[in-house]
Design a protein around this motif. Structure first.
Motif, mmCIF file in Angstrom:
data_model
loop_
_atom_site.group_PDB
_atom_site.id
_atom_site.type_symbol
_atom_site.label_atom_id
_atom_site.label_comp_id
_atom_site.label_asym_id
_atom_site.label_seq_id
_atom_site.Cartn_x
_atom_site.Cartn_y
_atom_site.Cartn_z
ATOM 1 N N ILE A 35 0.843 -1.199 0.000
ATOM 2 C CA ILE A 35 0.000 0.000 0.000
ATOM 3 C C ILE A 35 0.874 1.243 0.000
ATOM 4 C CG2 ILE A 35 -1.723 1.298 1.316
ATOM 5 C CD1 ILE A 35 -2.812 -1.292 2.379
ATOM 6 N N LYS A 36 1.975 1.149 0.747
ATOM 7 C CA LYS A 36 2.820 2.333 0.901
ATOM 8 C C LYS A 36 3.590 2.681 -0.364
ATOM 9 C CE LYS A 36 4.586 0.718 4.815
ATOM 10 N NZ LYS A 36 5.331 0.569 6.067
ATOM 11 N N VAL A 37 3.960 1.664 -1.133
ATOM 12 C CA VAL A 37 4.821 1.971 -2.277
ATOM 13 C C VAL A 37 4.056 2.208 -3.569
ATOM 14 C CG1 VAL A 37 6.770 0.715 -1.308
ATOM 15 C CG2 VAL A 37 5.206 -0.453 -2.873
ATOM 16 N N CYS A 38 2.779 1.955 -3.578
ATOM 17 C CA CYS A 38 2.048 2.092 -4.843
ATOM 18 C C CYS A 38 1.962 3.549 -5.274
ATOM 19 C CB CYS A 38 0.644 1.507 -4.709
ATOM 20 S SG CYS A 38 -0.289 1.685 -6.241
ATOM 21 N N PRO A 39 2.479 3.861 -6.445
ATOM 22 C CA PRO A 39 2.458 5.263 -6.857
ATOM 23 C C PRO A 39 1.051 5.758 -7.196
ATOM 24 C CG PRO A 39 3.263 3.896 -8.637
ATOM 25 C CD PRO A 39 3.115 3.001 -7.442
ATOM 26 N N MET A 40 0.172 4.844 -7.503
ATOM 27 C CA MET A 40 -1.167 5.247 -7.917
ATOM 28 C C MET A 40 -2.185 5.074 -6.799
ATOM 29 S SD MET A 40 -0.452 6.253 -10.821
ATOM 30 C CE MET A 40 -2.098 6.773 -11.229
ATOM 31 N N ASN A 41 -1.734 4.645 -5.636
ATOM 32 C CA ASN A 41 -2.647 4.383 -4.522
ATOM 33 C C ASN A 41 -3.720 3.392 -4.930
ATOM 34 O OD1 ASN A 41 -1.430 6.490 -2.775
ATOM 35 N ND2 ASN A 41 -2.117 7.746 -4.482
ATOM 36 N N ALA A 42 -3.284 2.420 -5.745
ATOM 37 C CA ALA A 42 -4.242 1.448 -6.261
ATOM 38 C C ALA A 42 -4.356 0.233 -5.360
ATOM 39 C CB ALA A 42 -3.832 1.010 -7.663
ATOM 40 N N ARG A 43 -3.454 0.100 -4.414
ATOM 41 C CA ARG A 43 -3.565 -1.009 -3.455
ATOM 42 C C ARG A 43 -4.464 -0.531 -2.332
ATOM 43 N NH1 ARG A 43 -2.619 -6.070 -4.387
ATOM 44 N NH2 ARG A 43 -1.826 -6.473 -2.302
ATOM 45 N N ILE A 44 -5.622 -1.163 -2.224
ATOM 46 C CA ILE A 44 -6.596 -0.680 -1.243
ATOM 47 C C ILE A 44 -7.034 -1.800 -0.316
ATOM 48 C CG2 ILE A 44 -7.525 1.286 -2.523
ATOM 49 C CD1 ILE A 44 -9.592 -0.581 -3.697
ATOM 50 N N ARG A 45 -7.387 -1.423 0.892
ATOM 51 C CA ARG A 45 -7.863 -2.408 1.846
ATOM 52 C C ARG A 45 -9.388 -2.424 1.830
ATOM 53 N NH1 ARG A 45 -5.297 -5.106 5.830
ATOM 54 N NH2 ARG A 45 -3.526 -3.715 5.859
ATOM 55 N N LEU A 46 -9.933 -3.610 1.710
ATOM 56 C CA LEU A 46 -11.388 -3.737 1.686
ATOM 57 C C LEU A 46 -11.925 -3.860 3.108
ATOM 58 C CD1 LEU A 46 -11.727 -6.413 -1.159
ATOM 59 C CD2 LEU A 46 -11.889 -3.926 -1.377
ATOM 60 N N GLU A 47 -13.232 -3.762 3.205
ATOM 61 C CA GLU A 47 -13.911 -3.950 4.493
ATOM 62 C C GLU A 47 -13.490 -5.252 5.159
ATOM 63 O OE1 GLU A 47 -17.167 -2.420 5.959
ATOM 64 O OE2 GLU A 47 -15.842 -0.783 5.312
ATOM 65 N N SER A 48 -13.374 -6.288 4.334
ATOM 66 C CA SER A 48 -13.058 -7.622 4.865
ATOM 67 C C SER A 48 -11.635 -7.707 5.415
ATOM 68 C CB SER A 48 -13.224 -8.665 3.771
ATOM 69 O OG SER A 48 -12.335 -8.377 2.712
ATOM 70 N N GLY A 49 -10.846 -6.667 5.157
ATOM 71 C CA GLY A 49 -9.453 -6.708 5.585
ATOM 72 C C GLY A 49 -8.512 -7.055 4.452
ATOM 73 N N ALA A 50 -9.056 -7.611 3.378
ATOM 74 C CA ALA A 50 -8.217 -8.007 2.245
ATOM 75 C C ALA A 50 -7.623 -6.764 1.581
ATOM 76 C CB ALA A 50 -9.043 -8.784 1.232
ATOM 77 N N VAL A 51 -6.411 -6.932 1.063
ATOM 78 C CA VAL A 51 -5.763 -5.848 0.331
ATOM 79 C C VAL A 51 -5.744 -6.229 -1.142
ATOM 80 C CG1 VAL A 51 -3.677 -4.490 0.053
ATOM 81 C CG2 VAL A 51 -4.351 -5.285 2.319
ATOM 82 N N VAL A 52 -6.389 -5.418 -1.953
ATOM 83 C CA VAL A 52 -6.481 -5.768 -3.364
ATOM 84 C C VAL A 52 -6.034 -4.606 -4.237
ATOM 85 C CG1 VAL A 52 -8.384 -7.368 -2.974
ATOM 86 C CG2 VAL A 52 -8.869 -4.992 -3.552
ATOM 87 N N THR A 53 -5.868 -4.896 -5.520
ATOM 88 C CA THR A 53 -5.488 -3.857 -6.469
ATOM 89 C C THR A 53 -6.741 -3.300 -7.131
ATOM 90 O OG1 THR A 53 -3.419 -4.991 -6.936
ATOM 91 C CG2 THR A 53 -4.157 -3.375 -8.546
ATOM 92 N N ASP A 54 -6.833 -1.984 -7.146
ATOM 93 C CA ASP A 54 -7.912 -1.335 -7.882
ATOM 94 C C ASP A 54 -7.478 -1.253 -9.344
ATOM 95 O OD1 ASP A 54 -9.677 0.306 -9.107
ATOM 96 O OD2 ASP A 54 -9.573 1.920 -7.631
ATOM 97 N N GLU A 55 -8.062 -2.106 -10.155
ATOM 98 C CA GLU A 55 -7.581 -2.219 -11.536
ATOM 99 C C GLU A 55 -7.809 -0.952 -12.349
ATOM 100 O OE1 GLU A 55 -8.699 -5.694 -13.690
ATOM 101 O OE2 GLU A 55 -8.164 -6.997 -12.022
#
Lengths: 676, 179, 438
Positions: free
Chosen positions: B66-86
């Motif tokens: 999450i910290k290194v993504c230049p586009m802030n595309a790594r996001i944490r979902l409600e469930s706690g999962a961390v996914v990429t916002d395509e």
């Protein structure tokens, strides 16, 4: 195209070229999957009397529509060719169809690379290995891999490619040295052992085929497919026998087999080994040797073992396997209780690339021949093999693989050894030149008939009629009904459990099992699922709906069954073309004359009269004639009319032999009236 | 380190048998096709020593991706999962490089990254875990339980090993455990 | 409690949102952010991709106005802080407003270094560090561009302009591109890749003058003259010290902080691109102006404001170079950086070069302190970063990697994987098979 990939790859090693051949939907409907394509190619691209090691003989790797998918237990691959190992009892020079089925992950990766089948022809001028990287094929020098064991060679190839996920199918030194029962291995230790496919690969100077595939297998109706696959997986997850299989591996069968006395003890002269609980017991075995399980592709059960010997003389030794058949044939068969040594033998046989059944049989034949005084150290170059001598066995195994000294002779397979030495023909337990596996044919009549009728030779995995075992029949009473009909089932249960030793119901059972097993092979699924532990039910419940959902082609179950029958018939036709029919569909005299030595079924033999009846009855269930030949009607029904001229010429060979006074290679029972 | 309250997938490689059922299940769930490259969980094979390690996103509390993504595309979902916002991802793979497990994987079709979304709210739960019912190498458990079950908490343990050490944490050297 | 944050960038916002989420009596914390710009928080890392048209303008924003309202954060835009009175606990802005504070956070980052080149103020000269500039660049109509400087921003700007259809040239003063991130070998490879995509790359070249009447017409270097209509200046960022200096806060290259992100003045914290901290591995003073460091520093500052004893682990360099189909990553020190601080006999290099990738690991006393990877090796960079944190001795590793994952133990599998990646052979030692046969 869904499920299937729609193409096959033809490799020509002589010219180092390759060709990608598209296949039509009609072709797929006709042959369904791996074993089907293979049998078609092997029949149609060979000819009567062809040398199996002829460069033009096609070595086929085939996988089915479910291979590499989410369907459970779907990691199987069939390898077929004209077999150098199996032969007719008329003449060891007469060969026929040979195939073997291996687990691992090679088939799935073939499909990921985009091929349902790989056909290898020709002969490289020097050792090569082939790298299939999706559509790119390269032929690479294998001189540094020649003579290297399977495990090391696999690692070398993977390291050379810098990719540990590449799947490698290869032969060991035994295959290179044309040991007739050399096997092909993939994934380090998943082997296709029987009928000597490794020998064919070695004769082509092909050390290995490595595959990397990046293309997905598409599914016609994914939601339905997933639902069905989950249902089947749930069934497997909850199957008590699957859970036992997971814990003990296939060694769970060892105790069962020994209890009824069918394990091929002492060169398959008897089947009972007293006091095995502390040594060969399934759980005991796992506790002593199991390092961790391993699984074929997409199999939740993981009956595969990886062995680590923790203490004693062989401490530190590790190898893939062994599987129950290997243990039985390299342990029980040579009468040893030194189970650690058995593990080592199994590991060696795998690494050297040999069929563990035939290798064990070679050892045990030698042992019995020594015991009976048929041979002496003069015949063996000073080596003496006594029952249970594992250390000498290890030496001999190595000698066989390298074809050194006496090993050079044993590498030919028992039937040829006995023929060449002119002694011991009566103690070669075989059908069609292939030594039988560790189920005694005098006790379990379904297996017995299966061995004799199998196109593979004496092997149970063509007619996997395990419903005859009391345990299996009880847990799968619904199958009994399906096979015999309501009336037949009633009779079956009346005789139960003596049923095991009776031939009456077996022709029907064998034919049914044969087709079922064939369907499992066609779709590339593990026969164990519908066979010995039967967790997945019959194939119709299990795999037919998956097949339809994956491919989107709604073949009726009857059509699929007919395809299976077509495959069985064309494989049979391959043997018939070379004149091997009724005279080979039988056992050696020993099993008709000499009773079981020990165990609950002591004294049991096969009844000659009943056998002759069962033979004919079996032919009838298939619609074949009294010589076991495929009739014109049957051929037309199955749309394989092109085999008919071959049937005629085959018949001529068999007639000639029956009318002559030429002796069979080994003394076998041939029904009376056939010969003058 | 505190763990979130959500459920997490806990991995026990000593039970993995390398059947790749989890990969097949994941590919089936998300793409309706079968191929390991289409799966968000990947098995690292060391087949020569019969060792297999399933690698999937552990949804770290303090996730490097999450910290290194230049586009802030790594996001944490409600469930706690961390996914990429395509929608946002540009496929630079910074999250792959930064992850101590290499858990985010390359989307085979568009070259962006993808990682475990815990199958969102599928009633079967995460498919990979269900596919591992027999072997139990994957388990879907409460994050707090996972942290409590010492020795089995692969996620937390490895995470800690791979994080930059605290300056005051002198004894952080990792010794070779097996000779 | 009154917290004033100077700077509406990554670090500033991280402090604000952390305080709001984790403050024990969250509502009691009164948060004010002072920004010199006119936008809610955006990510400078995203700007090149917006310029290149890969993403919409919306995608560069990390927050919108609603966020500040809903989180009760007082966002003061377009009003640059100009001085601090630590005695009175007050910040004064350019518009003359005064903000009192209990804790002050300096997170105003740095400003673009503008090289003293004649013609730098011509029309058609841009930077790509702030959104206003990026907006101008995105709206500019040109055909030929020269990018001065080849740091991460320069490379990304070049890619962006190439994607927009410009003819692009990059000029680097030093001997190779991305000189602080990559060693020479990797850099030359990356430069060749750039050339392969049609971008001209000139190294060891000094820009003498940007020529033009009113607007840019060409760039003159000590070796050539490149006609162009667009110039992007990407020559690095200088940390913003002047504001801190008004309060007499100690500064070197940047604002000096301790491991709690506290400056020399009481209750004044600093984080982000404006601070000078220490390296996580070596402990030496450093300035890695990278996003992940800013976020971590901001969290440490916020926790200390809330009264926790949080300590910073140190900053570490980690950057990726991605353009078109080229993927590369670098972490830790470069060889040049290493040679500045070590004796030659302490330095070691592990290198792999294959058809589909390149890997270089830099060792100090046998332990990894940095590395660069291109292609397939890049995906495994995380493994070696882990080794760097743990201080794994690579000589031991080479001897033992095979044993490490051997039968009885599964942990840590990364060793075995790393062995595979490094191309070590699993066959170096005898295995079970050989034991049996001898």
């Amino acid at each position: 195209m869904h499920g299937w990939k729609g193409r096959r790859l033809r490799l020509d090693l002589t010219n180092r070229t390759y060709e990608i051949e598209p296949l039509s939907v009609d072709y797929y409907k006709k042959w369904i999957g791996g074993r089907g394509f293979n049998s078609d190619v092997v029949y149609h691209e060979t000819y009567q009397g062809m040398d199996p090691l002829d460069p033009e003989s096609p070595l086929c790797f085939g996988s089915g529509p479910l291979a590499g998918t989410f369907a459970p237990l779907s990691g199987r691959t069939t390898v077929s060719c004209r077999s150098p190992m199996t032969c007719s009892n008329m003449d060891t020079g007469i060969h026929g169809h040979g195939d073997t089925n291996m687990g691992g992950a090679f088939g799935p990766f073939m499909k990921y690379a985009g091929f349902d089948q790989i056909i290898v022809k020709g002969k490289a001028d020097k050792p090569v290995w082939v790298f299939i990287d999706d559509d790119k094929v390269s032929f690479r020098d294998a001189s540094h891999l020649w003579g290297v064991g399977a495990k090391k060679a696999t690692i070398k190839i993977q390291e050379e490619l810098g990719d540990p996920d590449v799947k490698v199918s290869l032969i060991g030194p035994a295959g290179e040295n044309l040991v007739r029962y050399a096997c092909i291995l993939n994934n380090f230790s998943s082997s296709g052992g029987r009928t000597g496919m490794g020998c064919v690969m070695g004769s082509k100077n092909l050390k290995a085929i490595a595959v990397r595939g990046t293309k997905p297998i598409t599914i016609a109706r994914p939601d339905e497919f997933a639902k069905l696959a989950w249902a089947l997986r749930d069934k497997v997850h909850n199957s008590p026998s699957a859970i036992r299989r997971k814990a003990e591996g296939s060694m769970d069968l060892f105790d069962v087999g020994n209890a009824i006395g069918i394990n091929a003890h002492r060169n398959a002269s008897t089947g009972f080994m007293p006091g095995i609980e502390e040594t060969y017991g399934g759980l005991q075995w796992a506790e002593q040797f199991l390092f961790r399980r391993k699984a074929c592709w997409s199999c939740p059960v993981a009956c595969g073992r990886y062995t680590l010997i923790k203490e004693g003389k062989y401490a530190g030794f590790s190898c893939g396997g062994p599987e129950m058949e290997s243990v039985c044939n390299l342990g029980c068969r040579i009468d040893t209780y030194d189970v650690a040594a058995v593990n080592v033998l199994c590991g060696m046989v795998n690494d050297l690339g040999m069929d563990s059944v035939s290798a064990g049989a070679a050892l045990s034949w030698t042992m019995e021949a020594f015991e009976k005084g048929y041979i002496t150290e003069q015949d063996t170059g000073g080596i003496r093999l006594e029952w249970g001598d594992t250390e000498t066995s290890m030496k001999v195994i190595e000698m066989i693989a390298r074809r050194e000294g006496f090993g050079d002779l044993l590498a030919e397979g028992n039937i040829r050894v006995a023929e060449k030495l002119g002694v011991g023909q009566d103690i070669v337990p075989h059908c069609r030149g292939l030594e039988h596996i560790s189920v005694d044919p005098r006790i379990t009549m379904g297996f017995s008939l299966g061995y004799a009728m199998s196109t593979r030779g004496s092997d149970h995995l063509k007619n996997y009629s395990c419903v005859e075992f009391p345990g299996c029949a009880k847990s799968r009473s619904y199958q009994v009904e399906e096979i015999f009909g309501p009336e037949g089932a009633k009779k079956f249960w009346e005789d139960f459990p003596k049923e095991l030793n009776e031939l009456d119901t077996k022709p029907v059972l064998c034919t049914w099992s044969e087709k079922n097993k064939c369907v499992a092979d066609l779709v590339s699924c593990c026969c164990q699922a519908i066979g010995s532990w039967g967790g997945a039910g019959t194939w119709q419940e299990a795999y037919y709906p998956l097949l339809a959902a994956a491919t989107g082609i709604d073949l009726t179950p009857e059509e699929v069954f007919q395809s299976a029958e077509r495959v069985i018939n064309i494989e049979r036709a391959h043997w018939l073309r070379d004149g091997s029919g009724i005279q080979d569909d039988t056992h050696i005299d020993r099993y008709f004359d000499e009773g079981v030595h020990d165990g609950p079924f002591k004294g049991m033999v096969i009844d000659r009269e009943k056998w002759a009846w069962a033979q004919q009855e079996y032919y009838k269930t298939h619609g074949w004639d009294e010589l076991g030949f495929i009739t014109e009607d049957k051929a037309r029904e199955l749309k394989i009319e092109d085999i008919l001229p071959d049937m005629e010429s085959g018949k001529k060979i068999i007639r000639q032999w029956l009318d002559s006074d030429k002796k069979a290679v080994t003394p076998m029972f041939v029904p009376t009236g056939l010969r003058k | 380190m505190t763990l979130r309250q959500e459920k997490v997938i806990v991995i026990d490689p000593s039970k993995c048998v390398g059947c790749h059922s989890c990969e097949m299940a994941c590919a089936m769930k998300h793409f309706g096709v079968c191929h390991p490259h289409y799966s968000r969980i990947r098995i690292q094979e060391f087949r020569e020593v019969n060792t297999f390690v399933p690698v999937t996103c552990q949804a770290c509390e303090d996730a490097a991706c999450i910290k290194v993504c230049p586009m802030n595309a790594r996001i944490r979902l409600e469930s706690g999962a961390v996914v990429t916002d395509e929608e946002k991802c540009i496929g630079c793979r910074a999250c792959v490089y930064a992850c101590p497990f290499g858990a985010p994987v390359i989307h085979p079709e568009n070259g962006k990254t993808m990682s475990c979304d815990l199958c969102m709210d599928d009633e079967l739960g995460p498919w990979c875990v269900k596919a591992c019912t027999m072997q139990q190498a994957l388990k879907f458990v409460d994050a707090r339980d996972a942290a409590r079950a010492k020795g089995r908490d692969f996620a937390a343990m490895l995470k800690e090993q791979n994080e930059p050490p605290h300056q005051d944490d002198a004894d952080f050297s990792f010794s070779f455990s097996v000779e | 409690m009154k917290v004033v944050i100077v700077g509406n960038g990554i670090a500033g916002n991280e402090v604000a949102s952390y305080l709001r989420e984790h403050g024990p009596q969250a509502d009691d914390v009164d948060i004010t952010i002072l920004s010199a710009e006119r936008f809610p928080e955006y990510d400078p890392c995203s700007l090149p991709y917006f310029v290149g048209g890969e993403v919409d303008r919306d995608a560069v924003f990390r927050k919108d106005q609603d966020y500040y309202r809903n989180s009760r954060i007082n966002l003061v835009l377009d009003n640059k802080a100009v001085s601090i009175d630590p005695e009175a606990r007050e910040v004064r802005t350019e518009k003359g407003d005064v903000f009192g504070y209990d804790s002050l956070v300096l997170a105003h980052g740095g400003s673009l270094f503008i090289p003293p080149i004649p013609g730098i103020d011509l029309d058609g000269v841009f930077s790509c560090k702030v959104l206003a500039e990026a907006d101008r660049l995105a709206g500019h109509q040109g055909t030929r561009a020269v990018v001065i400087g080849s740091g991460a921003i320069g490379i990304e700007a070049a890619e962006a302009l190439k994607l927009k259809g410009y003819q692009v040239a990059i000029i680097e003063l030093l001997d190779w591109i991305m000189p602080t991130l990559f060693c020479e070998g990797a850099s030359r490879f990356l430069a060749d890749e750039m050339r392969g995509y049609g971008i001209e790359v000139y190294t060891s070249e000094k820009v003498l003058e940007i020529q033009g009447r009113g607007s840019v017409e060409s760039v003159k270097t000590d070796r050539r003259e490149i006609p162009c209509d667009t110039v992007v200046v990407a020559t690095g960022v200088v940390p913003g010290r002047p504001l801190a200096e008004t309060a007499g806060i100690a500064c070197e290259r940047g604002i000096l902080v301790n491991d709690r992100m506290l400056t020399s003045a009481a209750d004044i914290y600093a984080c982000g691109d404006c601070v000078q901290t220490f390296d996580a591995v070596s402990g030496e003073g450093c300035m890695y102006q990278l996003k992940h460091n800013a976020i971590e520093q901001a969290r440490v500052a916020a926790r200390n404001i809330l009264g926790e004893e949080a300590r910073y682990r140190g900053a570490y360099p980690f950057a990726r170079a991605h353009y078109f189909d080229t993927h590369a990553v670098t972490f830790g020190k470069t060889l040049k950086g290493l040679e500045r601080t070590c004796r030659p006999d302490q330095v070691g290099v592990i290198e792999r070069d294959t058809d589909d990738g390149y890997l270089r690991l830099l060792l100090e006393d046998g332990k990894i302190v940095g590395g660069q990877a291109i292609g397939r090796f890049a995906d495994h960079a995380g493994l070696f970063m882990g080794f760097m944190w743990r201080g794994v001795d690579m000589d031991d590793f080479k001897k033992n990697w095979r044993k490490i994952a051997e039968l009885e133990s599964v942990f840590p599998w990364q060793y075995r994987k790393a062995g595979q990646v490094l191309g070590l052979s699993a066959l170096d030692a005898p295995d079970g098979m050989e034991m049996a046969r001898t």
